[in-house]
Design a protein around this motif. Structure first.
Motif, short mmCIF file in Angstrom:
data_model
loop_
_atom_site.label_atom_id
_atom_site.label_comp_id
_atom_site.label_asym_id
_atom_site.label_seq_id
_atom_site.Cartn_x
_atom_site.Cartn_y
_atom_site.Cartn_z
N VAL A 1 0.86 -1.19 0.00
CA VAL A 1 0.00 0.00 0.00
C VAL A 1 0.89 1.23 0.00
N SER A 2 0.30 2.35 -0.30
CA SER A 2 1.06 3.60 -0.42
C SER A 2 1.47 4.13 0.95
N GLU A 3 2.40 5.07 0.93
CA GLU A 3 2.79 5.77 2.15
C GLU A 3 1.59 6.44 2.78
N GLU A 4 0.72 7.04 1.94
CA GLU A 4 -0.46 7.73 2.47
C GLU A 4 -1.35 6.79 3.24
N SER A 5 -1.58 5.59 2.70
CA SER A 5 -2.43 4.62 3.40
C SER A 5 -1.77 4.16 4.70
N GLU A 6 -0.46 4.00 4.71
CA GLU A 6 0.22 3.61 5.94
C GLU A 6 0.09 4.68 7.01
N LEU A 7 0.19 5.95 6.60
CA LEU A 7 0.02 7.04 7.55
C LEU A 7 -1.40 7.09 8.10
N ARG A 8 -2.38 6.87 7.24
CA ARG A 8 -3.77 6.90 7.71
C ARG A 8 -4.11 5.68 8.55
N LEU A 9 -3.48 4.56 8.27
CA LEU A 9 -3.64 3.40 9.12
C LEU A 9 -3.15 3.72 10.54
N ALA A 10 -2.02 4.39 10.63
CA ALA A 10 -1.42 4.68 11.94
C ALA A 10 -2.07 5.85 12.66
N HIS A 11 -2.51 6.87 11.89
CA HIS A 11 -2.95 8.12 12.51
C HIS A 11 -4.40 8.48 12.22
N GLY A 12 -5.08 7.70 11.41
CA GLY A 12 -6.43 8.05 11.02
C GLY A 12 -6.42 8.94 9.79
N GLY A 13 -7.57 9.07 9.15
CA GLY A 13 -7.65 9.87 7.94
C GLY A 13 -8.88 10.75 7.95
N PRO A 14 -9.13 11.44 6.85
CA PRO A 14 -10.28 12.35 6.79
C PRO A 14 -11.60 11.61 6.82
N ALA A 15 -12.65 12.34 7.11
CA ALA A 15 -13.99 11.76 7.16
C ALA A 15 -14.33 11.11 5.83
N GLY A 16 -15.04 10.00 5.89
CA GLY A 16 -15.43 9.29 4.68
C GLY A 16 -14.56 8.09 4.39
#
Length: 317
Positions: A40-55
């Motif tokens: 998966v991308s770096e962005e997905s790894e960051l959102r896995l660890a820290h959460g992401g935007p609504a939706g």
């Protein structure tokens, strides 16, 4: 022999628990070791660890014994007519319907939105799954590489009159960099929309090194103005190769400064920095259909290494 039991999917619309995040991290590491490609991308790894935007949301697939056998990340940004996702299946659980189950649930969650799913490295199984469900190639991202042994370790850059180069100052240069990044990548679907949080998350990563983040400033009557930057990154051994590999992470020039040679100057400075760190190779990513950029990189010694493919579900479905 009895058929493999179906995977059980769990949708998480906010954040996974720390324990499940650790499970997913182990799954990603296993897939990387098996495939030689970050799943998966770096962005997905960051959102896995820290959460992401609504939706957005995380999906996990488990077998009948409760073992994690698959993971997917879905993004449904507010105001964006499309949904985007990535998924990975544990190597030992492939060709047992896990990928199809994850993809089917992603389609349900996307609803009427067109769904794009990234396949990193275009492994045979991912292409087979996508084509089997009627998906079409929508976007291709090239990874290009070149050796660093021919790089001038002391490039003595030729800068336009009034322009100086310095390294990034955490806590000081964020706003200026975000403004130029948005202007430089105004038509890029991901890079141009970075926020202060996106930048802060990367500054907090272990790999972040301001000494490899070069900014070009021009002194004006109102004060110094940022014209462009070259942010380099170093991937540790095992992530994108057996040895550490450098990256042209973000190279952006303000539209008002394009055509001045500043991009080449900043590129040379960044490559020299990576060579000075003892690295043997550098990579970058570029859209396959950006013919001008691909040709420029080829003239600079970069060659095609691998591709990431975005597969799109036909909107008529």
């Amino acid at each position: 022999m009895s058929a493999e039991p179906p995977a059980h999917l769990v949708e998480v619309t906010d954040r996974l628990s720390a324990a499940v995040v650790a499970e997913v991290g182990a799954l990603l590491a296993t897939a990387l070791a098996a495939d030689g490609v970050r799943p998966v991308s770096e962005e997905s790894e960051l959102r896995l660890a820290h959460g992401g935007p609504a939706g957005g949301g995380d999906l996990t697939a488990r077998d009948a014994a409760g073992s994690l056998v698959g993971y997917a990340r879905l993004e449904r940004p507010a105001g964006d007519p499309e949904a985007e996702a990535e998924l990975v299946v544990a190597p030992a659980a492939r060709r047992r319907g896990v990928g199809a189950a994850l993809l089917g649930r992603l389609e349900e969650l996307a609803g009427e939105r067109p769904l794009r799913v990234w396949a990193h490295g275009e492994l045979p199984g991912s292409a087979e799954l996508a084509r089997g469900r009627g998906y079409e190639r929508a976007r291709v991202l090239l990874q290009m590489r070149r050796p660093l042994d021919g790089v001038d370790p002391d490039p003595h850059p030729r800068l336009p009159v009034g322009v100086t180069v310095s390294t990034f100052r955490p806590g000081t240069d964020e706003d200026a960099w975000l403004r130029v990044n948005a202007r430089a990548f105004a038509h890029h679907p991901e890079q141009g929309s970075w926020t202060a949080r996106d930048l802060a998350l990367r500054e907090a990563e272990d790999w972040f090194d301001p000494a490899g983040f070069f900014l070009a400033w021009r002194e004006e009557t109102t004060g110094p103005r940022l014209l462009g930057s070259h942010w380099t990154k170093v991937h540790p051994a095992g992530e994108v190769g057996d040895a550490p590999v450098g990256e042209v992470y973000v190279l952006g020039i303000d539209p008002d400064a394009q055509g001045t040679g500043l991009g080449r100057t900043l590129t040379d400075l960044g490559l020299a920095h990576l060579r000075a760190r003892g690295l043997s190779h550098v990579l970058l990513y570029v859209e396959e259909d950006n013919n001008a950029a691909v040709a420029l990189y080829r003239r600079s010694g970069f060659t095609r290494h691998m591709v990431d493919v975005s597969w799109q579900r036909p909107t008529s479905r």
